[in-house]
Structures are given as structure tokens and as C-alpha cells.
Design a protein around this motif. Structure first.
Motif, PDB file in Angstrom:
ATOM      1  N   ILE A  66       0.864  -1.105  -0.176  1.00 50.09           N
ATOM      2  CA  ILE A  66       0.001   0.063  -0.136  1.00 50.09           C
ATOM      3  C   ILE A  66       0.776   1.341   0.052  1.00 50.09           C
ATOM      4  O   ILE A  66       0.692   2.249  -0.794  1.00 50.09           O
ATOM      5  N   ALA A  67       1.929   1.296   0.812  1.00 43.57           N
ATOM      6  CA  ALA A  67       2.756   2.494   0.779  1.00 43.57           C
ATOM      7  C   ALA A  67       3.495   2.678  -0.649  1.00 43.57           C
ATOM      8  O   ALA A  67       3.712   3.621  -0.737  1.00 43.57           O
ATOM      9  N   ALA A  68       3.801   1.697  -1.216  1.00 44.15           N
ATOM     10  CA  ALA A  68       4.401   1.732  -2.490  1.00 44.15           C
ATOM     11  C   ALA A  68       3.549   2.337  -3.518  1.00 44.15           C
ATOM     12  O   ALA A  68       3.748   3.183  -4.168  1.00 44.15           O
ATOM     13  N   VAL A  69       2.227   1.659  -3.565  1.00 52.00           N
ATOM     14  CA  VAL A  69       1.365   2.267  -4.452  1.00 52.00           C
ATOM     15  C   VAL A  69       1.053   3.713  -4.151  1.00 52.00           C
ATOM     16  O   VAL A  69       0.944   4.467  -5.105  1.00 52.00           O
ATOM     17  N   ALA A  70       1.020   3.970  -2.969  1.00 49.19           N
ATOM     18  CA  ALA A  70       0.762   5.428  -2.625  1.00 49.19           C
ATOM     19  C   ALA A  70       1.863   6.224  -2.919  1.00 49.19           C
ATOM     20  O   ALA A  70       1.643   7.622  -3.510  1.00 49.19           O
ATOM     21  N   LEU A  71       2.949   5.838  -2.785  1.00 55.29           N
ATOM     22  CA  LEU A  71       4.124   6.820  -3.123  1.00 55.29           C
ATOM     23  C   LEU A  71       4.201   6.927  -4.900  1.00 55.29           C
ATOM     24  O   LEU A  71       4.308   7.953  -5.193  1.00 55.29           O
ATOM     25  N   LEU A  72       4.067   5.613  -5.485  1.00 51.05           N
ATOM     26  CA  LEU A  72       3.850   5.920  -7.069  1.00 51.05           C
ATOM     27  C   LEU A  72       2.712   6.639  -7.395  1.00 51.05           C
ATOM     28  O   LEU A  72       2.997   7.478  -8.459  1.00 51.05           O
ATOM     29  N   ALA A  73       1.606   6.807  -6.801  1.00 51.56           N
ATOM     30  CA  ALA A  73       0.528   7.751  -7.129  1.00 51.56           C
ATOM     31  C   ALA A  73       0.957   8.983  -7.024  1.00 51.56           C
ATOM     32  O   ALA A  73       0.561   9.943  -7.632  1.00 51.56           O
ATOM     33  N   HIS A  74       1.667   9.282  -5.884  1.00 51.84           N
ATOM     34  CA  HIS A  74       2.004  10.800  -5.564  1.00 51.84           C
ATOM     35  C   HIS A  74       3.049  11.044  -6.495  1.00 51.84           C
ATOM     36  O   HIS A  74       3.274  12.341  -6.826  1.00 51.84           O
ATOM     37  N   GLN A  75       3.925  10.513  -6.907  1.00 56.29           N
ATOM     38  CA  GLN A  75       5.002  10.752  -7.753  1.00 56.29           C
ATOM     39  C   GLN A  75       4.507  11.042  -9.242  1.00 56.29           C
ATOM     40  O   GLN A  75       5.077  12.097  -9.955  1.00 56.29           O
ATOM     41  N   THR A  76       3.530  10.469  -9.482  1.00 51.76           N
ATOM     42  CA  THR A  76       2.831  10.309 -11.020  1.00 51.76           C
ATOM     43  C   THR A  76       1.917  11.826 -11.189  1.00 51.76           C
ATOM     44  O   THR A  76       1.599  12.234 -12.149  1.00 51.76           O
ATOM     45  N   ALA A  77       1.352  12.163  -9.858  1.00 49.94           N
ATOM     46  CA  ALA A  77       0.632  13.173  -9.827  1.00 49.94           C
ATOM     47  C   ALA A  77       1.013  14.699  -9.963  1.00 49.94           C
ATOM     48  O   ALA A  77       1.948  14.785  -9.781  1.00 49.94           O
TER      49      ALA A  77
END
Length: 63
Positions: A52-63
Motif C-alpha cells: 500500500i505504501a509503494a502504491v501511494a508513493l507511486l501515485a504521489h509521484q505521478t500526480a
């Protein structure tokens, strides 16, 4: 469910110990069916939290 908590109806011992042929057969079957049978619930929760943390970090970087 992990097989280390199961009790054999044949010999009344934990299935994970494999004391009788029924225990050993069921232990092998459970290990083949469920690849996560050897993991305890705390490990599974930790892996889920990391995912979940990895997905949240990825979503934050792409936004």
C-alpha cells in the motif's frame, strides 16, 4: 488459515508435525494449494502495508 493451527482427526496431533500418514498427506496438500500457508498473519499484514505504501508513493509521484 495456516495449517499449523489445524489438529488431525486421526491422531489428535497438530497437522504441522506430521505424526501420522493422514497428517503428512494433508500437510503436503495444503502446502501445494496455498503458497502463503507458511507465513504468519503478522508477516502478511506487513507485506500488505508495504504494498500500500509503494502504491501511494507511486501515485504521489505521478500526480
Amino acid at each position: 488459515m495456516t495449517y499449523d493451527r489445524l489438529v488431525c482427526a486421526n491422531c489428535a496431533a497438530p497437522v504441522s508435525e506430521g505424526r501420522c500418514p493422514v497428517c503428512r498427506a494433508n500437510r503436503e496438500r495444503l502446502q501445494q494449494e496455498n503458497h502463503f500457508a507458511g507465513l504468519n498473519p503478522v508477516t502478511l499484514i506487513a507485506l500488505l502495508a508495504v504494498l500500500i505504501a509503494a502504491v501511494a508513493l507511486l501515485a504521489h509521484q505521478t500526480a
